[in-house]
Design an enzyme around this catalytic site. Structure first.
Site, PDB file in Angstrom:
ATOM      1  NE  ARG A  61      52.778  61.698 -27.968  1.00  0.00           N
ATOM      2  CZ  ARG A  61      51.965  61.009 -29.053  1.00  0.00           C
ATOM      3  NH1 ARG A  61      52.184  61.496 -30.108  1.00  0.00           N
ATOM      4  NH2 ARG A  61      51.119  60.041 -28.846  1.00  0.00           N
ATOM      5  CG  ASP A  70      52.539  53.230 -32.493  1.00  0.00           C
ATOM      6  OD1 ASP A  70      52.965  54.260 -32.506  1.00  0.00           O
ATOM      7  OD2 ASP A  70      51.479  52.767 -32.893  1.00  0.00           O
TER       8      ASP A  70
END
Ligand SMILES: [Zn+2]
Length: 464
Positions: free
Chosen positions: A68, A338
Site C-alpha cells: 500500500r 494475497d
C-alpha cells in the site's frame, strides 16, 4: 565477524533434500556451515540460539503482498507490512504494483526500493505493472521496469481484458525474461459480483462472481503461453475448473504456473452466511478444518461479515478440495497470502460496498500447516518447498535454500504450537482478517534476514 549459530533444530532444506536434526551457522549474513561442522566453525563470540524441537528452514517467500505504499499508507506501509511478514515467518516478499501511483515506471520502483532498504524488516522485491496505471490499455515500459529491478510484472487487482494486448505483454516480457503474473478475472462474466455465484449467493441475495469468470482467463492464459512461449503465472486460483485447466496445460509442458492462498483452501462461501451455518456444513462433511478446531470453542461471526469478502471469492467445498489437490500434486506449486490490508471504516459498510481483500501474512503459515501438514496431505519438506524453492524458481531469486554461501535468510517455526490469532496483536496496520479468535496450530518463532534477527517471539527465544 558477525555470526549466529542455531543449535539442535530440525533443519529442513527442500532444495538440497536435507531433513535432519542439525546445527546451522550463519556468518556475515551468509549460510556458512551445516551439521557437525557448524559448531566447530563457530567462534567464541558467535551468538548461539537453542532451537531444539523447532523447525529451521530457508526463509519463507511470499510473492503476493500489497504493501500500500506509496499512496495508501492509512492501510499499510512498507514498515508495517514487512513487520507483519517477519512475524509470520517470511524473510522475502514481493509487493504488488497497484499502489498510488501504480508501480509502472522506473522512478516508482526506485522510490520503493529506497524506502524498503530504509524501513523494511524483510527483503522486498517489486512487481511492476503490465500496463500504464494498471488501466489495461497501454503497455508500461517493461524493459525499463526490468532494468529498475522488478522481478515480475502484474496488473494485480485488475486483469487485462484485451487478449491482443496481453499477447503483446507476454512477448515483451519474454524478451526481458520476466514472468507475467495474472489476476484472472473476466469482467464481462463477473460484472459487479461480490461473492461466489452459487447456492449461498442466491440464499443471501448477493451478486454472484461465477467460477467461469476466473476459468475463462486461465484458459486464455494457457493459449497465450503456448502462442508466445512466455511464462504466465496465474495468481490466487480459487476454482476447481482453473486447477483442471492448469493441470492439463502443465502436462503438455506449457510455461504456466499457479498459486493458492490459504483462505481459498481453508474457507468456503458458506462463511458469508455466518459462523453457525458455516460450522454446520463443516461438521456434516467432517472436514479437516472442522477436525482441527473441533476441540476448541468454535470461532463465531455474523452473516455478511465483510472480512470474508475477497477477490477472487471463497467458493464451494468442492473448489476448496480441488485447490488442496492442486497444491498437493504441484499444479499450484506456490502458496502466498494475497495480504490485502484495508482500513476499518472501509470494511465496516454493507457487503456490496466493502473493498475486496483480507490480511494474511501472520496466519498463512498456520493455515497451511493445518490444512496440508497436520491433515497429512503433505510432508513438512513438501510444504516448505511451496514457500521457498518454488517461488524462488519462478522469480529467479537467489533465495529459498540453505546451501553454503546462500543468503542467511532463515525461518524458525514450531509446527505444533497452538495459539489463537488476535487481530489486536497484529504488526499490520490493518485488522481485516476473518481469522480473529481462531485456534491455529503452527507458528513462526523467529525470522532471520541476512543473519540478523528480523523478529523473535518474545516468550520463546528472547535472551537466548
Ligand atoms: Zn488479485
Amino acid at each position: 565477524m558477525d555470526s549466529l549459530l542455531l543449535t539442535g533444530g530440525r533443519v529442513i532444506d527442500p532444495a538440497n533434500r536435507f531433513d535432519s536434526v542439525s546445527d546451522l551457522l550463519i556468518t556475515n549474513g551468509k549460510i556458512s556451515a551445516i551439521g557437525h561442522d557448524a559448531a566447530k566453525k563457530a567462534s567464541q563470540e558467535t551468538e548461539r540460539m537453542d532451537v531444539s524441537r523447532l523447525v529451521v528452514c530457508p526463509g519463507l517467500i511470499d510473492l503476493h503482498v500489497h504493501l500500500r505504499e506509496p499512496g495508501q499508507t492509512a492501510k499499510e506501509t512498507i514498515a508495517t507490512g514487512t513487520a507483519a511478514a517477519a512475524r509470520g515467518g517470511f524473510t522475502s516478499i514481493v509487493c504488488m504494483p497497484n499502489t498510488s501511483p501504480a508501480i509502472d515506471n522506473s522512478g516508482t520502483v526506485a522510490l520503493i526500493g529506497e524506502r524498503a532498504a530504509q524501513h523494511g524488516a524483510v527483503n522486498v522485491y517489486i512487481a511492476g505493472a503490465i500496463t500504464k496505471n494498471i488501466a489495461g490499455e497501454e503497455l508500461a515500459p517493461i524493459g525499463s521496469l526490468k532494468r529498475a529491478g522488478v522481478v515480475a510484472i502484474s496488473d494485480d487487482g485488475h486483469c487485462i481484458q484485451n487478449n491482443e494486448l496481453m499477447r503483446r505483454a507476454l512477448e515483451y516480457a519474454k524478451m526481458f525474461d520476466l514472468p507475467v503474473m495474472d489476476h484472472c478475472q473476466d469482467y464481462a462474466l463477473v460484472t459487479d459480483g461480490v461473492m461466489h455465484e452459487g447456492y449461498w449467493s442466491t440464499a443471501l441475495g448477493l451478486r454472484g462472481w461465477p467460477a467461469a469468470g476466473e476459468e475463462m482467463i486461465v484458459a486464455r492464459n494457457t493459449l497465450l503461453a503456448e502462442v508466445t512461449g512466455a511464462h504466465v503465472h496465474c495468481q490466487h486460483i480459487s476454482a476447481a475448473g482453473s486447477v483442471r485447466l492448469l493441470r492439463e496445460a502443465k502436462k503438455r509442458g506449457l510455461p504456466i504456473s499457479g498459486e493458492a492462498c490459504p483462505h481459498h483452501f481453508t474457507l468456503t462461501d458458506a462463511a458469508i452466511a455466518g459462523s453457525e451455518k458455516f460450522w454446520r456444513e463443516e461438521s456434516k462433511a467432517n472436514t479437516s478444518l472442522h477436525a482441527a478446531v473441533a476441540n476448541h470453542q468454535l470461532p463465531s461471526w455474523p452473516a455478511y461479515d465483510t472480512n470474508f469478502k475477497m477477490n477472487p471469492p471463497l467458493r464451494t467445498a468442492a473448489d476448496r478440495d480441488a485447490i488442496l489437490e492442486g497444491v498437493i500434486d504441484g499444479t499450484l506449486e506456490i502458496i502466498c497470502s494475497d495480504h490485502a490490508p484495508h482500513c476499518d471504516y472501509e470494511k465496516e459498510v454493507e457487503f456490496d460496498y466493502a473493498p475486496f481483500g483480507i490480511t494474511g501474512l501472520e496466519t498463512e503459515l498456520a493455515l497451511s500447516l493445518m490444512q496440508l501438514y497436520h491433515s497429512r496431505r503433505l510432508s513438512l519438506s513438501e510444504l516448505i518447498s511451496r514457500f521457498t524453492v518454488a517461488p524462488a524458481r519462478l522469480l529467479r531469486l537467489q533465495k529459498g535454500t540453505l546451501s553454503i554461501g546462500a543468503d542467511g535468510d532463515v525461518t524458525i517455526f514450531d509446527p505444533a504450537r497452538e495459539w489463537v490469532f488476535d487481530k489486536s496483536a497484529t504488526a499490520s496496520k490493518s485488522v481485516n482478517s476473518p481469522l480473529h479468535g481462531w485456534p491455529l496450530k503452527g507458528k513462526a518463532v523467529a525470522t532471520i534476514v541476512k543473519g540478523k534477527k528480523a523478529w523473535v517471539e518474545q516468550t520463546d527465544l528472547a535472551g537466548v
